[in-house]
Scaffold this active site. Structure first.
Site, PDB file in Angstrom:
ATOM      1  N   HIS A 148      -0.224   1.268   7.213  1.00 19.47           N
ATOM      2  CA  HIS A 148      -0.501   1.856   5.895  1.00 19.47           C
ATOM      3  C   HIS A 148      -1.060   0.814   4.933  1.00 19.47           C
ATOM      4  O   HIS A 148      -0.745   0.820   3.743  1.00 19.47           O
ATOM      5  CB  HIS A 148       0.774   2.475   5.300  1.00 19.47           C
ATOM      6  CG  HIS A 148       1.234   3.727   5.996  1.00 19.47           C
ATOM      7  ND1 HIS A 148       0.662   4.960   5.772  1.00 19.47           N
ATOM      8  CD2 HIS A 148       2.208   3.935   6.914  1.00 19.47           C
ATOM      9  CE1 HIS A 148       1.280   5.877   6.519  1.00 19.47           C
ATOM     10  NE2 HIS A 148       2.212   5.278   7.226  1.00 19.47           N
ATOM     11  N   ASP A 163       6.922   2.259   8.138  1.00 19.94           N
ATOM     12  CA  ASP A 163       6.785   3.512   8.887  1.00 19.94           C
ATOM     13  C   ASP A 163       5.452   3.591   9.618  1.00 19.94           C
ATOM     14  O   ASP A 163       4.477   2.959   9.220  1.00 19.94           O
ATOM     15  CB  ASP A 163       6.889   4.714   7.934  1.00 19.94           C
ATOM     16  CG  ASP A 163       5.862   4.633   6.798  1.00 19.94           C
ATOM     17  OD1 ASP A 163       5.708   3.543   6.228  1.00 19.94           O
ATOM     18  OD2 ASP A 163       5.219   5.661   6.510  1.00 19.94           O
ATOM     19  N   GLU A 164       5.444   4.381  10.648  1.00 15.78           N
ATOM     20  CA  GLU A 164       4.222   4.792  11.352  1.00 15.78           C
ATOM     21  C   GLU A 164       3.253   3.644  11.608  1.00 15.78           C
ATOM     22  O   GLU A 164       2.052   3.799  11.435  1.00 15.78           O
ATOM     23  CB  GLU A 164       3.494   5.878  10.532  1.00 15.78           C
ATOM     24  CG  GLU A 164       4.311   7.120  10.324  1.00 15.78           C
ATOM     25  CD  GLU A 164       3.635   8.115   9.368  1.00 15.78           C
ATOM     26  OE1 GLU A 164       3.643   9.307   9.684  1.00 15.78           O
ATOM     27  OE2 GLU A 164       3.125   7.695   8.318  1.00 15.78           O
ATOM     28  N   SER A 165       3.765   2.505  12.047  1.00 22.18           N
ATOM     29  CA  SER A 165       2.882   1.359  12.342  1.00 22.18           C
ATOM     30  C   SER A 165       2.333   1.506  13.757  1.00 22.18           C
ATOM     31  O   SER A 165       2.575   0.651  14.621  1.00 22.18           O
ATOM     32  CB  SER A 165       3.655   0.051  12.184  1.00 22.18           C
ATOM     33  OG  SER A 165       3.927  -0.177  10.837  1.00 22.18           O
TER      34      SER A 165
END
Ligand code: TNX
Length: 520
Positions: free
Chosen positions: A269, A332-334
């Protein structure tokens, strides 16, 4: 002769009708008040107090802080009632017809935010151990007055008598606002803070960076805001807070006994940062700014030294203007970071946060690394293993389950804004859950509280924010404050319906859910 009798008879009948209607309108049962969050205990004494033109708000000590809280109450009451209550200081209990705010040592169970409100025929008396408790207590007074502005005589408000003792179940009760996907200015953020304060919430988490935008001035890396902040989802012009503006938000929140939790999301992100500084990329080339809504495509270069120098600079500047205990590091969501790079990265960033005197908050995935016992993992996915991993390491959890507490989820299939990748979340669904029984193995003592998250891919202005937030927000506030055993949707929905008066008075653009028995 007959005619002569008829007129006085009609007159008497009219008087009787008027007095009777006054009688039925006078609130006399405090336990029937629609207060959200529901107080821990209400004892009604069956009479009423009268708030009038001459009523004043007295504070017991000449401490600036108490005067400020008194003034806050005066401003809100005057706005709601058209009265012109003034704040005065006094060394003993004031005479009858007034409101009295006093600090005194209450039992330990009240903590910093608990309060005791005693309403007699003579006086409204609010006591707390700490100013934060007085501030929470005045929200109860505001709600009662808002509900009861039914007096037919203008300028006179009747309030049922009794005692309310009240304190929160969880210490952390908050909302997350994503100001990265779409940017919201200082005034919008302040408005959100006001909404949270009315429901006794004490934390606002700001998502300050993401692929689509960098929203906080960093003096040692100025291109972050200048370039990284220059757009948003859909290609609009974006924006960012100068450090002075951020400090203004922090101050505004602090006056409402609320903590700002700033998030710099990493290592994924991060496109806005990667577009602003070429050296943060593994290939040394700056990326293009991004205005879409995909996730998981960006990552910091985890084995470059400059990456950690950069993070240290950013978090040093951010920590210096953030009085609250937490720095949120995202995590998150790496999906573009290898797990063998992700784990040491989170460990290193945790050290950097600690070196600036702060604690780590991060999305659940950070539990894949080695958490310190004062770090907190924010549970959000259906996959509960990260939350369990955090707790097994001795860390704590913040509850934001996407299927219950994501404010960007549509209410139903016809909701014009939002997404529904996790669920449709109607107002009852948002209310009807218990943080302490949601994840197997996570007892109440492992949970610091609850946070409702508003991601802003589809939310572009304050009207949109309000529509997604209301009327779900009061429910989240109640989940955080009121013990689960005292909560019940069938009873709550009537209290929620009564909030409509305040929503309308505030001009709030709310979703008129068919599940709520609205009156107006
Ligand atoms: C998942 S929840 C995300 C965000 C999105 C959100 C949309 C989480 C930690 N990450 O990047 O904005 O879904 O609902």
């Amino acid at each position: 002769m007959k005619k002569n009798l008829l007129i006085p008879a009609l007159f008497i009948a009219a008087i009787m009708v008027i007095t009777m209607s006054f009688k039925t309108k006078i609130p006399s049962d405090l336990s029937k008040e629609s207060i959200i969050p529901k107080p821990v205990s209400i004892t009604a004494t069956g009479d009423y107090f009268t708030l009038k033109k001459k009523s004043s708000i007295f504070v017991a000590v000449e401490a600036d802080e108490m005067i400020q809280i008194g003034q806050y109450l005066a401003d809100k009451l005057n706005m709601a009632t058209g009265l012109s209550a003034k704040v005065k200081t006094i060394s003993a209990e004031p005479g009858s017809g007034n409101i009295y705010l006093a600090l005194t040592d209450l039992d330990k169970k009240f903590g910093d935010e608990g309060y005791e409100l005693t309403i007699t025929k003579q006086l409204i008396k609010l006591k707390a151990s700490k100013p934060a408790g007085i501030f929470r207590g005045i929200q109860t007074i505001r709600q009662i007055v808002t509900n009861d502005t039914i007096s037919k005589r203008p300028g006179v408000y009747k309030i049922a008598t009794g005692t309310i003792t009240d304190y929160p179940d969880y210490s952390y009760r908050g909302m997350m606002l994503d100001v990265s996907r779409h940017f919201f200015g200082v005034d919008d953020v302040k408005q959100v803070i006001e909404y949270l304060a009315y429901y006794k919430m004490n934390s606002l988490h700001l998502g300050l960076s993401n692929d689509q935008g960098w929203r906080i001035e960093i003096k040692s890396w100025p291109n972050l805001a200048a370039h990284g902040g220059s757009t948003e989802v859909g290609g609009g012009k974006g924006g960012y807070y100068t450090q002075d503006q951020y400090s203004d938000i922090v101050r505004y929140a602090k006056e409402r006994y609320m903590t700002i939790v700033p998030e710099i999301d990493m290592p994924g992100h991060t496109n806005a940062a990667l577009a602003s500084y070429a050296e943060l990329n593994c290939n040394g080339k700056a990326t293009e700014l991004y205005t879409g809504t995909d996730v998981g495509f960006s990552t910091f270069c985890t084995d470059k030294e400059i990456t950690y120098k950069f993070i240290d600079d950013v978090l040093r500047e951010l920590s210096a203007i953030t009085p609250g205990p937490y720095i949120h590091i995202g995590g998150d969501e790496s999906h573009s970071t290898k797990i063998e790079d992700y784990i040491p990265f989170v460990n290193k960033v945790q050290e950097i946060v600690t070196s600036h005197g702060k604690q780590v908050l991060g999305w659940g995935e950070i539990a894949l690394a080695t958490l310190k016992s004062n770090s907190v993992a924010q549970h959000w996915t259906k996959n509960v293993s990260n939350a369990q991993k955090a707790v097994s390491q001795g860390a704590k959890v913040l509850m934001s389950p996407a299927t219950k507490a994501y404010l960007d989820m549509k209410y139903n299939s016809t909701t014009p804004l939002g997404t529904h990748w996790a669920a449709y979340i109607e107002v009852d669904e948002a209310y009807n859950w218990d943080p302490a029984t949601l994840v197997p193995g996570l007892g109440k003592e492992t949970i610091i509280g609850i946070e409702a998250a508003l991601w802003s891919e589809t939310v572009t202005n304050l009207d949109d924010i309000e529509y997604m937030v209301f009327p779900r927000l009061p429910g989240y506030a109640e989940i955080g404050w009121t013990p689960a055993s005292m909560r019940n949707w069938e009873e709550y929905k009537f209290r929620l319906a009564k909030q409509e008066k305040w929503f309308n008075a505030m001009g709030i653009n709310f979703y008129k859910s068919p599940l709520v028995p609205w009156k107006e």
